[in-house]
Design an enzyme around this catalytic site. Structure first.
Site, PDB file in Angstrom:
ATOM      1  N   GLN A 162       0.532  -1.043   0.211  1.00 25.28           N
ATOM      2  CA  GLN A 162      -0.113  -0.135   0.253  1.00 25.28           C
ATOM      3  C   GLN A 162       0.831   0.897   0.095  1.00 25.28           C
ATOM      4  O   GLN A 162       1.863   1.511   0.397  1.00 25.28           O
ATOM      5  CB  GLN A 162      -0.729   0.101   1.507  1.00 25.28           C
ATOM      6  CG  GLN A 162       0.282   0.015   2.725  1.00 25.28           C
ATOM      7  CD  GLN A 162      -1.051  -0.112   3.817  1.00 25.28           C
ATOM      8  OE1 GLN A 162      -1.557   0.202   4.402  1.00 25.28           O
ATOM      9  NE2 GLN A 162      -1.364  -1.436   3.525  1.00 25.28           N
ATOM     10  N   HIS A 183       0.199   6.013   0.240  1.00 24.14           N
ATOM     11  CA  HIS A 183      -0.857   7.076   0.986  1.00 24.14           C
ATOM     12  C   HIS A 183      -0.336   8.021   0.051  1.00 24.14           C
ATOM     13  O   HIS A 183       0.338   8.719  -0.133  1.00 24.14           O
ATOM     14  CB  HIS A 183      -0.568   6.870   2.461  1.00 24.14           C
ATOM     15  CG  HIS A 183      -0.301   6.026   3.129  1.00 24.14           C
ATOM     16  ND1 HIS A 183      -1.698   4.877   3.387  1.00 24.14           N
ATOM     17  CD2 HIS A 183       0.076   4.399   4.111  1.00 24.14           C
ATOM     18  CE1 HIS A 183      -2.004   3.674   4.319  1.00 24.14           C
ATOM     19  NE2 HIS A 183       0.174   4.357   4.669  1.00 24.14           N
ATOM     20  N   GLU A 227       2.746   8.191   7.737  1.00 24.27           N
ATOM     21  CA  GLU A 227       3.094   6.839   8.892  1.00 24.27           C
ATOM     22  C   GLU A 227       4.683   6.570   9.710  1.00 24.27           C
ATOM     23  O   GLU A 227       5.682   6.900   9.043  1.00 24.27           O
ATOM     24  CB  GLU A 227       3.164   5.507   8.951  1.00 24.27           C
ATOM     25  CG  GLU A 227       2.995   5.260   7.901  1.00 24.27           C
ATOM     26  CD  GLU A 227       1.733   3.637   7.678  1.00 24.27           C
ATOM     27  OE1 GLU A 227       2.259   2.214   7.597  1.00 24.27           O
ATOM     28  OE2 GLU A 227       0.498   3.699   7.727  1.00 24.27           O
ATOM     29  N   HIS A 232       4.430   0.534   0.648  1.00 24.58           N
ATOM     30  CA  HIS A 232       5.496  -0.575   2.028  1.00 24.58           C
ATOM     31  C   HIS A 232       4.104  -1.797   2.159  1.00 24.58           C
ATOM     32  O   HIS A 232       2.805  -2.110   1.630  1.00 24.58           O
ATOM     33  CB  HIS A 232       5.564  -0.213   3.107  1.00 24.58           C
ATOM     34  CG  HIS A 232       4.008   0.894   3.578  1.00 24.58           C
ATOM     35  ND1 HIS A 232       3.901   1.692   2.977  1.00 24.58           N
ATOM     36  CD2 HIS A 232       3.554   0.772   5.126  1.00 24.58           C
ATOM     37  CE1 HIS A 232       3.053   2.534   3.673  1.00 24.58           C
ATOM     38  NE2 HIS A 232       2.358   1.577   4.587  1.00 24.58           N
ATOM     39  N   ARG A 270      -4.315   0.858  -2.684  1.00 21.56           N
ATOM     40  CA  ARG A 270      -3.908  -0.597  -2.289  1.00 21.56           C
ATOM     41  C   ARG A 270      -2.929  -1.480  -3.899  1.00 21.56           C
ATOM     42  O   ARG A 270      -3.183  -0.800  -4.666  1.00 21.56           O
ATOM     43  CB  ARG A 270      -4.100  -2.157  -1.933  1.00 21.56           C
ATOM     44  CG  ARG A 270      -4.548  -1.537  -0.603  1.00 21.56           C
ATOM     45  CD  ARG A 270      -6.189  -2.512   0.011  1.00 21.56           C
ATOM     46  NE  ARG A 270      -6.263  -2.176   0.819  1.00 21.56           N
ATOM     47  CZ  ARG A 270      -6.880  -0.771   2.067  1.00 21.56           C
ATOM     48  NH1 ARG A 270      -7.542  -0.254   0.424  1.00 21.56           N
ATOM     49  NH2 ARG A 270      -7.099  -1.401   3.219  1.00 21.56           N
TER      50      ARG A 270
END
Length: 402
Positions: free
Chosen positions: A94, A96, A131, A265, A284
């Protein structure tokens, strides 16, 4: 102000059946427990254990929406989400979006009338989702970002017999004349669009043969072993071949990865503390039965090869270190309470603390005792925070309001 909070772990199928329960000192339920969300995200807001101290609110989302000022916020949104994450099996590949991509994508899908809960929707909100993760288990394994194409070419040459799908993969990877980012964009497109027929079984067969021969070095064996195990979990999934292009890393306890917008990642196995901007936007790229939008993923991905994106902490003082990424949404402090009593911690915004070992006492204008696995929401009062005891505490906070 200290407000105790708790939550029920999310039961995603890839989750460990024991790691989160054991950390919290609870009896494992026997079901997967993948993530414990400690925040105000509407998908699973943390339950408030002392609602009378929060105007009767039952969870953080309700309280922050009703009284953001009381929660130490300038607006009705907590910008970060803290998690305990326990992977027994690989998560999906995935990436972001950036803040600009998320805002544009969210507006576009709204204008198109795509329901927010539709399985094929890409953008659930208008926010980015960088993240970081800090390993709590002795090892924590992941795939993260693209390695240099020359390294991938070398690894493929070591296992390729020069014919069939692997020859097509080698052709897509080129001969070194093009910039790596262009090569990787083309190759990921070819793999996810099925333009290289039969590449996954061919790649896995070659990897297994090389592992059996014992003619490859240790680092290559780790990569090829990962490809083989991913194929066992997701047979025929093109994400297995995409994973062949990525950095493979094993963190030791206390080490951290930072994954900014566009970094592809997948966490493979381990227990960690994860901190992110509060968003549900995930594009994804395989290793999943869920929706994969190839065009949108290609628009979001950062194809520049990078070394493993380790994030090293800065020392605040004895017993206190901070993982500070390049976004204001969040930072993560790790506190060794046995060493930290004399170190004042100045919180830039509201915070959430969770104890991951031993016990600790938090002190500002008042005090709060934190046992292993327990969590608390902290509204800064202007007084520095001190942490005492014998435990390990992670504290998530934000610079965004400031």
């Amino acid at each position: 102000m200290f407000l105790p909070i708790d939550n029920v772990p999310r039961d995603y199928a890839w989750g460990s059946t024991s790691a989160i329960a054991e950390l919290r000192g609870l009896e494992p339920s026997g079901a997967p427990e993948a993530e414990l969300w400690l925040g105000a995200h509407p998908g699973s807001p943390a339950r408030i254990l002392a609602p009378e101290a929060a105007g009767g609110a039952r969870d953080l989302a309700e309280w922050i929406t009703a009284a953001p000022g009381d929660a130490g916020l300038a607006g009705p949104r907590l910008p970060f989400l803290l998690k305990l994450l326990a992977a027994a099996e690989p998560l999906s590949l995935q990436a972001h979006p950036s803040l600009e991509q998320a805002a544009a994508g969210f507006a576009r899908e709204n204008a198109e009338g795509v329901p927010v809960d539709a399985s094929h929707r890409n953008y659930k909100d208008a926010f980015h989702k960088p993240e970081l993760v800090v390993a709590l288990s002795e090892t924590y394994s992941a795939l993260c970002g693209f390695r240099a194409v020359q390294e991938t070419r070398g690894l493929l040459a070591a296992i390729d017999d020069g014919s069939g799908p692997l020859a097509q993969l080698a052709s897509s990877l080129g001969g070194g004349e093009e910039p790596d980012a262009e090569v990787l964009r083309r190759t990921v497109r070819d793999l996810l669009s099925g333009r290289i027929d039969g590449v996954v079984p061919a790649l896995v067969g070659a990897a297994d043969a090389a592992l059996s021969d014992g003619t490859i070095d240790e680092d290559a064996a780790v990569v090829l072993g990962t490809i083989s195990s991913l194929s066992d979990a997701y047979p025929g999934d093109p994400g297995v071949a995409v994973a062949f292009l990525l950095n493979r890393v094993t963190l030791r306890r206390g080490e951290a990865l930072y994954l900014p917008a566009g970094n592809i990642h997948a966490y493979l196995e381990g227990l960690g503390v994860e901190l992110m901007a509060s968003s549900d936007n995930v594009l994804r790229g395989g290793l999943t039965p869920k929706h994969v939008d190839v065009d949108e993923l290609l628009a979001v991905l950062d194809f520049e090869p990078l070394p493993v994106p380790l994030l090293w902490p800065e020392q605040v003082g004895p017993g206190v270190e901070t993982f500070r990424p390049d976004v204001p949404d969040f930072e993560l402090l790790r506190v060794d309470a046995a060493l930290a009593a004399s170190t004042p911690i100045v919180l830039p915004g509201p915070a959430i603390a969770v104890a991951t070992g031993g016990s600790a006492r938090l002190r500002a204008e008042s005090g709060f005792d934190l046992a292993t696995g327990a969590a608390v929401y902290i509204v800064p009062t202007g007084e520095p925070l001190h942490v005492e005891g014998d435990g390990e505490v992670f504290i998530a906070t934000t610079h965004l309001d400031r």
